[in-house]
Design an enzyme around this catalytic site. Structure first.
Site, PDB file in Angstrom:
ATOM      1  N   CYS A   1      36.270  24.305  15.066  1.00  0.00           N
ATOM      2  CA  CYS A   1      35.927  23.161  15.911  1.00  0.00           C
ATOM      3  C   CYS A   1      34.542  23.267  16.553  1.00  0.00           C
ATOM      4  O   CYS A   1      33.861  22.253  16.706  1.00  0.00           O
ATOM      5  CB  CYS A   1      37.024  22.924  16.939  1.00  0.00           C
ATOM      6  SG  CYS A   1      38.536  22.299  16.133  1.00  0.00           S
TER       7      CYS A   1
ATOM      8  N   LYS B   1      41.031  15.119  21.211  1.00  0.00           N
ATOM      9  CA  LYS B   1      40.955  14.833  19.770  1.00  0.00           C
ATOM     10  C   LYS B   1      42.238  15.299  19.087  1.00  0.00           C
ATOM     11  O   LYS B   1      42.970  16.111  19.644  1.00  0.00           O
ATOM     12  CB  LYS B   1      39.735  15.539  19.167  1.00  0.00           C
ATOM     13  CG  LYS B   1      39.784  17.047  19.321  1.00  0.00           C
ATOM     14  CD  LYS B   1      38.472  17.692  18.927  1.00  0.00           C
ATOM     15  CE  LYS B   1      38.513  19.182  19.036  1.00  0.00           C
ATOM     16  NZ  LYS B   1      39.496  19.837  18.148  1.00  0.00           N
TER      17      LYS B   1
ATOM     18  N   ASP C   1      37.481  23.368  23.107  1.00  0.00           N
ATOM     19  CA  ASP C   1      38.866  23.835  22.871  1.00  0.00           C
ATOM     20  C   ASP C   1      39.206  25.221  23.442  1.00  0.00           C
ATOM     21  O   ASP C   1      39.898  26.017  22.774  1.00  0.00           O
ATOM     22  CB  ASP C   1      39.179  23.821  21.361  1.00  0.00           C
ATOM     23  CG  ASP C   1      39.094  22.427  20.741  1.00  0.00           C
ATOM     24  OD1 ASP C   1      38.741  21.478  21.447  1.00  0.00           O
ATOM     25  OD2 ASP C   1      39.371  22.299  19.533  1.00  0.00           O
TER      26      ASP C   1
END
Ligand code: VGL
Ligand code: ZN
Length: 205
Positions: A151, A106, A8
């Protein structure tokens, strides 16, 4: 076989972004440098529809960082971030994507959040990352990116359960919350995850 998985590193998680991580951009040169040491480099991308239920804006009267239950799970409500097709959802322009062989997206299901690159938070659906890694003979998975306490942590933790040796590169991850990050690293090590520093990574490669 060892893989580097960049979690990310997107505009919304870097300074100026909608859910900015302080100093989130400082890890990028180190991540770029590290990529050449790996045969396989992958990335995850938070990729929400605008009506995602993890956004406070999609709940009448709720503010960001309030907590609710979503599908029986605890859910922090976030500012709108990483909305599909927006600048904020793009990878940071300084991140070198040339070596990235595949991107695992995701958070597309409006009803459930997805902190891990392997599964949604309810473990209802897989992204296919386990299968991809196994098919490529990966035994050791190294994780870095944003946010370290969310994450990166949840992805690295799932990697252990999926049967990989899992390494979290501490100095190439930045957390939203430093205290939560300290707790996360402790839990990760208790579960036999390995916390490493990029300067000392050669001894693990
Ligand atoms: C993340 C909060 C919400 C992350 C994603 O990438 O750490 N955090 N969505
Ligand atoms: Zn998100």
């Amino acid at each position: 076989m060892k893989a580097l998985i960049i979690v990310d590193v997107q505009n919304d998680f870097t300074p100026g972004g909608a859910l900015e991580v302080e100093f989130g951009d400082r890890i990028i040169p180190g991540i770029n440098e590290l990529q050449s040491k790996f045969d396989l480099v992958l990335a995850t991308q938070d990729w929400h529809p605008a009506n995602h239920k993890s956004f406070a804006s999609n709940h009448e009267g709720k503010q960001p960082y309030e907590k609710i239950k979503l599908k029986m799970l605890d859910q922090v409500l976030w500012p709108d971030h990483c909305v599909q097709g927006t600048k904020g959802a793009e990878f940071h322009p300084d991140l070198n994507m040339n070596k990235v062989a595949a991107i695992f997206r995701k958070g597309m299901d409006t009803e459930i959040d997805s902190y891990s690159g392997f599964f949604d938070n309810g473990r209802r659906k897989s992204t296919g990352l386990t299968g991809y890694l196994k098919e490529h003979g990966v035994t050791d998975a190294f994780f870095c990116g944003l946010a370290g306490d969310i994450c990166v942590f949840f992805t690295a933790k799932d990697a252990i359960e999926e049967g990989f040796r899992s390494y979290l590169i501490q100095d190439l991850s930045q957390p939203l919350d430093h205290k939560a990050y300290a707790n996360a690293l402790e839990e990760f090590e208790k579960r036999r995850g390995i916390v490493v520093n990029s300067q000392k990574i050669d001894s693990f490669l």
